[in-house]
Design an enzyme around this catalytic site. Structure first.
Site, mmCIF file in Angstrom:
data_model
loop_
_atom_site.group_PDB
_atom_site.id
_atom_site.type_symbol
_atom_site.label_atom_id
_atom_site.label_comp_id
_atom_site.label_asym_id
_atom_site.label_seq_id
_atom_site.Cartn_x
_atom_site.Cartn_y
_atom_site.Cartn_z
ATOM 1 N N LEU A 1 31.091 19.071 14.479
ATOM 2 C CA LEU A 1 30.619 18.317 15.637
ATOM 3 C C LEU A 1 30.799 19.090 16.941
ATOM 4 C CD1 LEU A 1 31.988 14.756 14.767
ATOM 5 C CD2 LEU A 1 29.601 15.470 14.813
ATOM 6 N N SER A 2 31.008 20.388 16.894
ATOM 7 C CA SER A 2 31.267 21.145 18.120
ATOM 8 C C SER A 2 30.051 21.184 19.037
ATOM 9 C CB SER A 2 31.704 22.567 17.782
ATOM 10 O OG SER A 2 30.638 23.304 17.214
#
Length: 286
Positions: free
Chosen positions: A127-128
């Protein structure tokens, strides 16, 4: 004496007739035997590999062409040819001829060249880069652009782990994806939940939330870029380990092809304005 001579003549006549009958019988018997041999010789050959002529006691079939199994069965002849053309290094359960194997190898080679030098698909594992990318998204990374230009601000790039990350336990083959915030010669700073480049606030409306940390001004040296994740508080990026060597950049994200309801370009319509008050760019499709 006359009666005796007549008797002898009668005896010879009877003997002569008996011999004639015997000769006649022998001749008939020989004809029947030769006919049997001719029928045997005239039978067609049924095994592949025999000579073109059949054998017989009287040689009556010498020089006669006899059909073989391959003559009568074109399919078996074709199968034999395919088996002969099959590469010896392939296992028996793979039904490929030499031509088929060459086609497969050529196609495989072309796909590798395309992947190495033109473009390659990539899977988003974290989810960066949220909300721009979610876990499971699949993208196409373009590798041709950077043959003709340098990486630019707002390019979403994929890159190999730099040495600083390798020293922290990452392998050289691991690939990351981040967004370029600044290029060589720029100074990047994060304070009070805002990101500044050369003292000017960036309007990054595509980020998930404002950064919850401060970062002292960092200078981006020549040959480097500064990368950050759009999910500022959940990204292991340049604000932790420093600028990224531009040589480690493999390509840039240009298109998302999965999931279907979010497919489209991942390239910004225009570069992010670095001066306050300018509207933030939007993705062409999301």
């Amino acid at each position: 004496l006359r009666p005796s001579i007549s008797g002898i003549q009668s005896f010879l006549t009877v003997r002569s007739r008996a011999n004639a009958r015997a000769s006649l019988n022998d001749s008939s018997s020989g004809s029947r035997g030769n006919g049997s041999v001719a029928r045997d010789v005239s039978a067609p050959a049924v095994r592949e590999g025999e000579g073109e002529t059949g054998g017989g006691d009287d040689g009556s079939s010498k020089g006669k062409n006899l059909p073989t199994t391959s003559d009568r069965d074109p399919d078996s002849q074709r199968e034999s040819g395919e088996e002969a053309n099959k590469p010896s290094w392939l296992p028996d359960w793979i039904d490929l001829t030499s031509d088929d194997a060459k086609t497969v190898l050529i196609a495989f080679g072309i796909s590798l060249v395309f992947r190495w030098f033109v473009a390659e698909p990539r899977f988003i594992p974290s989810l960066s880069m949220f909300p721009t990318f979610d876990i499971g998204d699949r993208i196409i990374a373009d590798k041709v652009s950077y043959y003709f230009r340098e990486p630019e601000v707002d390019d979403i790039v994929i890159f190999k782990a730099p040495e600083v990350l390798q020293e922290r336990g990452y392998s050289a083959g691991e690939v990351f994806i981040k967004r370029i915030i600044a290029t060589a010669g720029d100074v990047v700073e994060v304070k009070a939940g805002k990101t500044y480049v050369n003292g000017v606030e960036r309007k990054d409306d595509f980020t998930f939330e404002p950064p919850a940390y401060d970062m002292k001004p960092q200078y981006v040296p020549p040959g480097y870029v500064f990368v950050m994740g759009d999910n500022r508080n959940n990204s292991y990026d340049s604000h932790i380990w420093g600028p990224l060597p531009a040589k480690n950049v493999l390509g840039r994200s240009v298109y998302r092809y999965w999931p279907p309801n979010r497919l489209g370009s991942t390239v910004l319509e225009e570069s992010t304005g670095s001066s306050a008050g300018e509207s933030a760019p939007q993705l062409k499709a999301s």
